[in-house]
Design an enzyme around this catalytic site. Structure first.
Site, PDB file in Angstrom:
ATOM      1  CB  CYS A 113      -0.950   0.006   1.185  1.00 34.81           C
ATOM      2  SG  CYS A 113      -2.111  -1.358   1.096  1.00 34.81           S
ATOM      3  CG  HIS A 262      -3.545   3.270   1.337  1.00 33.96           C
ATOM      4  ND1 HIS A 262      -3.652   2.865   0.041  1.00 33.96           N
ATOM      5  CD2 HIS A 262      -3.806   2.183   2.114  1.00 33.96           C
ATOM      6  CE1 HIS A 262      -3.948   1.582   0.021  1.00 33.96           C
ATOM      7  NE2 HIS A 262      -4.054   1.146   1.265  1.00 33.96           N
ATOM      8  CG  ASN A 292      -6.588  -1.225   0.183  1.00 32.86           C
ATOM      9  OD1 ASN A 292      -5.848  -0.716  -0.656  1.00 32.86           O
ATOM     10  ND2 ASN A 292      -6.148  -1.668   1.355  1.00 32.86           N
TER      11      ASN A 292
HETATM   12  N1  COA Z   1     -18.768  -9.380   7.242  1.00 31.21           N
HETATM   13  C1  COA Z   1     -19.369  -9.627   8.401  1.00 31.21           C
HETATM   14  N2  COA Z   1     -18.703  -9.878   9.535  1.00 31.21           N
HETATM   15  C2  COA Z   1     -17.372  -9.873   9.469  1.00 31.21           C
HETATM   16  C3  COA Z   1     -16.677  -9.646   8.286  1.00 31.21           C
HETATM   17  C4  COA Z   1     -17.432  -9.389   7.130  1.00 31.21           C
HETATM   18  N3  COA Z   1     -16.862  -9.134   5.943  1.00 31.21           N
HETATM   19  N4  COA Z   1     -15.354  -9.679   8.539  1.00 31.21           N
HETATM   20  C5  COA Z   1     -15.209  -9.950   9.836  1.00 31.21           C
HETATM   21  N5  COA Z   1     -16.449 -10.077  10.407  1.00 31.21           N
HETATM   22  C6  COA Z   1     -16.777 -10.372  11.805  1.00 31.21           C
HETATM   23  C7  COA Z   1     -15.656 -11.031  12.572  1.00 31.21           C
HETATM   24  O1  COA Z   1     -15.657 -12.409  12.348  1.00 31.21           O
HETATM   25  C8  COA Z   1     -16.014 -10.664  13.985  1.00 31.21           C
HETATM   26  O2  COA Z   1     -17.006 -11.544  14.437  1.00 31.21           O
HETATM   27  P1  COA Z   1     -17.035 -12.061  15.973  1.00 31.21           P
HETATM   28  O3  COA Z   1     -17.158 -10.814  16.782  1.00 31.21           O
HETATM   29  O4  COA Z   1     -18.207 -12.951  15.993  1.00 31.21           O
HETATM   30  O5  COA Z   1     -15.713 -12.741  16.170  1.00 31.21           O
HETATM   31  C9  COA Z   1     -16.660  -9.296  13.869  1.00 31.21           C
HETATM   32  O6  COA Z   1     -17.008  -9.143  12.495  1.00 31.21           O
HETATM   33  C10 COA Z   1     -15.731  -8.168  14.260  1.00 31.21           C
HETATM   34  O7  COA Z   1     -14.467  -8.412  13.678  1.00 31.21           O
HETATM   35  P2  COA Z   1     -13.271  -7.431  13.839  1.00 31.21           P
HETATM   36  O8  COA Z   1     -12.105  -7.950  13.065  1.00 31.21           O
HETATM   37  O9  COA Z   1     -13.078  -7.111  15.283  1.00 31.21           O
HETATM   38  O10 COA Z   1     -13.883  -6.131  13.113  1.00 31.21           O
HETATM   39  P3  COA Z   1     -13.285  -4.697  13.028  1.00 31.21           P
HETATM   40  O11 COA Z   1     -14.250  -3.730  13.597  1.00 31.21           O
HETATM   41  O12 COA Z   1     -11.860  -4.654  13.471  1.00 31.21           O
HETATM   42  O13 COA Z   1     -13.302  -4.457  11.440  1.00 31.21           O
HETATM   43  C11 COA Z   1     -11.773  -4.505   9.612  1.00 31.21           C
HETATM   44  C12 COA Z   1     -12.575  -5.334  10.606  1.00 31.21           C
HETATM   45  C13 COA Z   1     -11.011  -5.477   8.728  1.00 31.21           C
HETATM   46  C14 COA Z   1     -12.740  -3.702   8.763  1.00 31.21           C
HETATM   47  C15 COA Z   1     -10.817  -3.558  10.382  1.00 31.21           C
HETATM   48  O14 COA Z   1     -10.117  -4.270  11.357  1.00 31.21           O
HETATM   49  C16 COA Z   1      -9.850  -2.867   9.493  1.00 31.21           C
HETATM   50  O15 COA Z   1     -10.215  -2.093   8.619  1.00 31.21           O
HETATM   51  N6  COA Z   1      -8.550  -3.077   9.720  1.00 31.21           N
HETATM   52  C17 COA Z   1      -7.527  -2.478   8.870  1.00 31.21           C
HETATM   53  C18 COA Z   1      -7.499  -3.211   7.576  1.00 31.21           C
HETATM   54  C19 COA Z   1      -6.611  -2.577   6.581  1.00 31.21           C
HETATM   55  O16 COA Z   1      -6.468  -1.396   6.577  1.00 31.21           O
HETATM   56  N7  COA Z   1      -6.050  -3.413   5.720  1.00 31.21           N
HETATM   57  C20 COA Z   1      -5.267  -2.981   4.632  1.00 31.21           C
HETATM   58  C21 COA Z   1      -4.072  -2.249   5.088  1.00 31.21           C
HETATM   59  S1  COA Z   1      -3.325  -1.479   3.765  1.00 31.21           S
END
Ligand code: COA
Length: 335
Positions: A113, A262, A292
């Site tokens: 990224c 980004h 992304n």
């Molecule tokens: N749809 C529905 N539920 C989902 C899901 C989806 N696509 N992806 C994950 N979940 C669920 C998880 O399994 C979890 O369930 P549980 O509570 O029963 O275990 C719940 O949602 C919460 O998961 P969590 O990972 O804590 O969510 P979050 O609020 O952290 O959001 C992201 C997840 C990925 C959106 C977030 O962590 C994020 O944006 N992180 C940075 C990612 C990033 O920037 N990546 C690229 C870097 S360049």
């Protein structure tokens, strides 16, 4: 003092739009969850047979046209991608041939990224030392062919989309002042202790063969991510890096016309902009339409901004990125 200036911008998104509802047909997710957690509403996917260099070609051609240059004027191609057409050679070589350049230098960089910012720093060094006169810097990604569309991959798969952005960079005499046009400051970093927090394990040169049926069954050819940790690091490192370049140039957030971060998560960008004191109307976001697109994200944003007429010559741009590696960085450019 020689400054690196933006001579032309271009972008290309494949036409196929994939909505959150469409993803919810193959995995347990929902439009509501995706929009609320990430801000993404849709993304673009390529048709079968289209690789990263195929997306890069029209973006590069537009950037060259805007610069008023021919492919034969280029001295270097830097291709930032984590999804090259093939394992080797690099996508820059495919693009060089397709564009019809002279036998110039062509290299891929793999800083995910942050690829555009790393590429910008490399291009800036070559241009300011007079080694090259015109550099094509491209970010292009095809994620859709490498994602897990089962429930196992839903956390990662909903985030990514395909696309390409390109910038033609040239050299111009500046006064050595913050009022100069061009790249004023670019800083990039890495901390490899986070390398396994967002990665793709297979194929791997550490195993023979590099890809086995077992690896495929285990989904090791799909990206894996510690989402919460990445979120935490991104919201810390992006504002830190952005503030560093502002401080180095003796500028403040008030001087910035456009903050182009980004696009990994709208929530990340809202937090970063707030920490920097940049209001929403000066922060460019297109994540709702493209998700992304990794190394392509920042050049797509710049090209869209210019095309919309919202970016004017003389405007100060602040760029920031964070991603796999971990890698991150920031740049200040006067357009
Ligand atoms: N749809 C529905 N539920 C989902 C899901 C989806 N696509 N992806 C994950 N979940 C669920 C998880 O399994 C979890 O369930 P549980 O509570 O029963 O275990 C719940 O949602 C919460 O998961 P969590 O990972 O804590 O969510 P979050 O609020 O952290 O959001 C992201 C997840 C990925 C959106 C977030 O962590 C994020 O944006 N992180 C940075 C990612 C990033 O920037 N990546 C690229 C870097 S360049």
């Amino acid at each position: 003092m020689i400054r690196t200036v933006i001579e032309g911008l271009g972008h290309y998104l494949p036409p196929r739009v994939v909505t959150n509802e469409e993803l919810a047909q193959s995995m347990n997710t929902s439009d509501e969850w995706i929009v609320q957690r990430t801000g993404i509403r849709e993304r673009r996917y390529v048709e079968d047979g289209v690789g990263a260099s195929d997306l890069a070609l029209p973006a590069a051609q537009k950037a060259l046209e805007q610069a008023g240059l021919a492919p034969t004027d280029l001295d270097l191609i830097i291709f930032a991608t984590l999804s090259p057409d093939v394992c080797f050679p690099g996508s820059a070589c495919f693009l060089q041939a397709r564009l019809g350049c002279r036998p110039i230098a062509a290299l891929d960089i793999r800083t995910q990224c942050s690829g555009f910012l790393y590429g910008l720093q490399i291009a800036d060094a070559f241009l300011r030392t007079g080694t090259y006169r015109h550099v094509l810097l491209v970010g292009a990604e095809v994620h859709s062919t490498g994602l897990d569309f089962s429930d196992r991959g839903r956390d990662v798969t909903v985030l990514f989309g395909d696309g390409a952005g390109a910038v033609v960079l040239g050299a111009r005499e500046g006064a050595g002042l913050p009022s100069d046009s061009g790249v004023l400051c670019v800083r990039v970093c890495a901390d490899g202790t986070g390398a396994k927090e967002l990665w793709c394990v297979a194929p791997t040169s550490a195993r023979m063969p590099r890809l086995t049926h077992k690896m495929l069954e285990d989904g090791l050819h799909f990206p894996q991510m510690n989402g919460r940790l990445v979120f935490r690091w991104a919201t810390e490192k992006m504002p830190e890096a952005a503030q560093q370049v502002l401080d180095e140039m003796g500028m403040t957030a008030n001087d910035v016309r456009w903050f182009v971060p980004h696009q990994a998560n709208l929530r990340i960008n809202e937090l970063v902009a707030r920490k920097l004191g940049i209001p929403d109307e000066r922060c460019w976001n297109n994540i709702e339409r493209y998700g992304n697109t990794t190394a392509a994200t920042i050049p797509i944003g710049l090209s869209e901004l210019a095309e919309s007429g919202k970016l004017q010559r003389g405007d100060l741009l602040l760029l920031a990125a964070f991603g796999s590696g971990f890698t991150w960085g920031s740049a200040l450019i006067r357009y």
